[in-house]
Design an enzyme around this catalytic site. Structure first.
Site, mmCIF file in Angstrom:
data_model
loop_
_atom_site.group_PDB
_atom_site.id
_atom_site.type_symbol
_atom_site.label_atom_id
_atom_site.label_comp_id
_atom_site.label_asym_id
_atom_site.label_seq_id
_atom_site.Cartn_x
_atom_site.Cartn_y
_atom_site.Cartn_z
ATOM 1 N N ASP A 44 2.343 2.595 3.437
ATOM 2 C CA ASP A 44 1.446 3.740 3.283
ATOM 3 C C ASP A 44 1.402 4.588 4.553
ATOM 4 O O ASP A 44 1.503 5.815 4.494
ATOM 5 C CB ASP A 44 0.049 3.209 2.951
ATOM 6 C CG ASP A 44 -0.982 4.302 2.771
ATOM 7 O OD1 ASP A 44 -0.829 5.102 1.842
ATOM 8 O OD2 ASP A 44 -1.934 4.348 3.564
ATOM 9 N N THR A 72 -7.597 -2.449 1.323
ATOM 10 C CA THR A 72 -6.976 -3.369 0.356
ATOM 11 C C THR A 72 -7.382 -4.825 0.599
ATOM 12 O O THR A 72 -7.858 -5.489 -0.325
ATOM 13 C CB THR A 72 -5.448 -3.183 0.353
ATOM 14 O OG1 THR A 72 -5.172 -1.797 0.146
ATOM 15 C CG2 THR A 72 -4.783 -4.003 -0.733
ATOM 16 N N GLU A 81 -0.540 -8.209 1.323
ATOM 17 C CA GLU A 81 -0.370 -6.754 1.385
ATOM 18 C C GLU A 81 0.664 -6.339 2.431
ATOM 19 O O GLU A 81 0.575 -6.729 3.598
ATOM 20 C CB GLU A 81 -1.699 -6.057 1.730
ATOM 21 C CG GLU A 81 -1.561 -4.530 1.628
ATOM 22 C CD GLU A 81 -2.637 -3.730 2.344
ATOM 23 O OE1 GLU A 81 -3.271 -4.253 3.269
ATOM 24 O OE2 GLU A 81 -2.809 -2.554 1.981
ATOM 25 N N SER A 121 -7.181 3.933 -1.248
ATOM 26 C CA SER A 121 -6.922 2.498 -1.441
ATOM 27 C C SER A 121 -8.170 1.678 -1.762
ATOM 28 O O SER A 121 -8.048 0.556 -2.235
ATOM 29 C CB SER A 121 -6.274 1.918 -0.186
ATOM 30 O OG SER A 121 -5.026 2.510 0.024
ATOM 31 N N HIS A 126 -1.328 2.739 -4.993
ATOM 32 C CA HIS A 126 -1.140 4.151 -5.352
ATOM 33 C C HIS A 126 0.197 4.590 -4.794
ATOM 34 O O HIS A 126 0.816 3.874 -4.008
ATOM 35 C CB HIS A 126 -2.266 5.017 -4.776
ATOM 36 C CG HIS A 126 -2.345 4.908 -3.284
ATOM 37 N ND1 HIS A 126 -1.443 5.531 -2.456
ATOM 38 C CD2 HIS A 126 -3.168 4.198 -2.481
ATOM 39 C CE1 HIS A 126 -1.722 5.209 -1.208
ATOM 40 N NE2 HIS A 126 -2.758 4.399 -1.188
ATOM 41 N N ASP A 148 0.843 -1.194 0.000
ATOM 42 C CA ASP A 148 0.000 0.000 0.000
ATOM 43 C C ASP A 148 0.882 1.249 0.000
ATOM 44 O O ASP A 148 1.759 1.407 0.841
ATOM 45 C CB ASP A 148 -0.885 -0.023 1.254
ATOM 46 C CG ASP A 148 -2.071 0.918 1.160
ATOM 47 O OD1 ASP A 148 -1.881 2.070 0.745
ATOM 48 O OD2 ASP A 148 -3.179 0.488 1.517
HETATM 49 ZN ZN ZN Z 1 -3.017 5.922 2.536
#
Ligand code: ZN
Length: 496
Positions: free
Chosen positions: A322, A173, A317, A110, A364, A60
């Site tokens: 992130d 996610t 993940e 996300s 992203h 992430d």
């Molecule tokens: Zn984020």
């Protein structure tokens, strides 16, 4: 044919087939290494077999810049200058770029990006597997505009489905593997509006388990599964208002693990629920030995999935790259990036890419960037040293701004590390740039210089890499919409 064109063609035909000029640099290691790369790439043949298994690795917020920083970080830890280090995912033969915008967001979150990976279409920010025909935050949308997931499709093919995440299992996610929710924040029933027509995300995971869609789930977020008033084996408080989802799954034959020991001891022939902490799991930099690493979870998950002779879909993940980026704290982003890389390395030792499609991507990016003409070997989390005129390693002097102060190699466009924050964190926007020592700048808690003051650094809209190996992985080339990744997975499992 014009006279001019005829002249050009005859001139071209007269060119010798091979240049005969001696190449002065042909014995340089740079030159011979590059020749070896060409020879190795010539040997790569597209694999057009049906994929028995699909493993989708998503870190992430792992922008290309974050992955770059992780590369340098791991390379410097291994004793090198860093730049020439190769991450396990960088060894995969096929690479493309994923355009991560959503149906209403230039910059995505996300939920719709993970939905794109799991449904093959783009949708709106904040929604999990909901078509644009349904409204964000609407209790009716899941029933009227819910999308069919890759997990549902491969379950129909007899495959197993597993989820591993260092974030909460109900976070966007992992949720996109099994849930349909008009609001990503409806993770448990305490967050759901009263009399809502859709269930909360944790309850949907139990429904997916009942339907045979989810066979393994290892991650954080125990609070969404335990009732209010109950604490789990790690002392984390539950917050559900209705049911004890862990007891329900146990009654249906699921094993429950809550730490590294119980996870490694789990019987991989039966479904496993692992919950490691009230909310997200720890950052890798803070992880106690009692908590499983992402590599531990990956190993158990693949062993478990391999019990199904029809194959599996496993989404793994690295959920907290992130969060560290949001915190403006690149040291924790790269240590979690390293944990993600090590999990990929482990997985690649356990599967055969002749029959397993392995995809590594990010949902992203983040606004992390590297500037400043730093010399090689400059600590990637620290202050920028000047390039030395000769030799290969950096000079001993710091690169400086016009204000005469050094700067960090990496910086964020916005976030809590803003240089505009005043004395001792005062929100008066009168700040000036800090002057840390190299030791202070390379501390695990250091926040890289940022510009615009925001409580949480924001996502970036820039494309993220897709790296892949295995059946039909060669289709993941070029610059593609993020939802194309689903279509490659689908083609790989359903090819005749
Ligand atoms: Zn984020």
């Amino acid at each position: 044919m014009s006279v001019r064109l005829a002249t050009l063609i005859s001139a071209a035909l007269a060119l010798p087939a091979f240049a005969e000029v001696p190449i002065a640099q042909k014995d340089s290691k740079w030159y011979t290494d590059a020749e070896a790369v060409i020879a190795a790439r010539e040997a790569i043949a597209p694999n057009t077999k049906r994929a028995k298994n699909v493993i989708l690795f998503v870190a992430d917020g792992n922008s290309l810049s974050t992955q770059y920083a992780t590369r340098i970080w791991m390379g410097q830890k291994a004793g090198g200058l860093g730049d020439d280090f190769v991450l396990p995912q960088e060894k995969l033969p096929f690479v493309g770029l994923s355009k991560t915008y959503t149906s209403n967001g230039q910059t995505p979150d996300s939920a719709p990006t993970a939905s794109a990976l799991n449904t093959g279409i783009k949708s709106r920010n904040g929604t999990v597997n909901i078509d644009d025909a349904g409204d964000f935050d609407s209790c009716d949308a899941a029933a009227t505009a819910g999308l069919t997931t890759f997990a549902e499709i491969v379950t129909d093919m007899g495959k197993s489905v597993g989820i591993v995440s260092t974030a909460r299992l109900t976070h966007a996610t992992p949720a996109a593997v099994f849930a349909k929710s008009a609001q990503r924040d409806w993770e448990d029933d305490s967050e759901l509006p009263p009399d809502c027509a859709q269930k909360d995300i944790a309850a949907q995971m139990v429904d997916a388990a009942d339907a045979g869609i989810i066979d393994l789930a290892l991650g954080g977020g125990s609070r969404g599964f335990f009732p209010n008033g109950i604490t789990d084996e790690n002392g984390a408080a539950g917050r559900r208002l209705d049911r004890n989802l862990v007891e329900e799954l146990k009654a249906k034959g699921w094993q429950y693990a809550w730490n590294r020991e119980t996870t490694l001891a789990a019987d991989t022939t039966k479904p496993i629920l692992g919950l490691y902490g009230e909310s997200h799991m720890n950052y890798e930099a803070d992880r106690p030995e009692t908590e499983p690493s992402l590599t531990d979870l990956t190993e158990v998950a693949i062993k478990s999935m391999q019990g199904n002779e029809n194959g599996y879909y496993l989404m793994i993940e690295g959920g907290r790259v992130d969060h560290a980026n949001h915190a403006g704290n690149m040291a924790r982003a790269v240590t979690d990036g390293e944990a993600f890389a090590l999990a990929i390395e482990k997985a690649l030792t356990m599967v055969d890419t002749e029959e397993t499609l392995v995809i590594v991507t990010a949902d992203h990016g983040h606004g992390l960037e590297f500037n400043g003409y730093c010399g090689r070997g400059t600590p990637i989390t620290g202050l920028c040293y000047d390039v030395a005129d000769n030799g290969n390693e950096h000079a001993e002097t710091f690169a400086q701004g016009l204000d005469g102060k050094p700067f960090t190699v990496a910086g964020y466009m916005n976030g809590p590390g803003s240089v505009m924050v005043g004395e001792e964190g005062a929100n008066d926007w009168t700040g000036t740039r800090k002057v840390p020592t190299q030791e202070e700048a390379t501390h695990i808690d250091y926040l890289q210089d940022a510009l615009v003051p925001l409580p949480s650094e924001s996502h970036s809209a820039v494309d993220v890499p897709i790296m892949a190996a295995g059946p039909w992985a060669h289709l993941l080339g070029g610059v593609v919409e993020q939802n194309v990744i689903f279509h490659v997975m689908l083609k790989a499992v359903s090819t005749e």
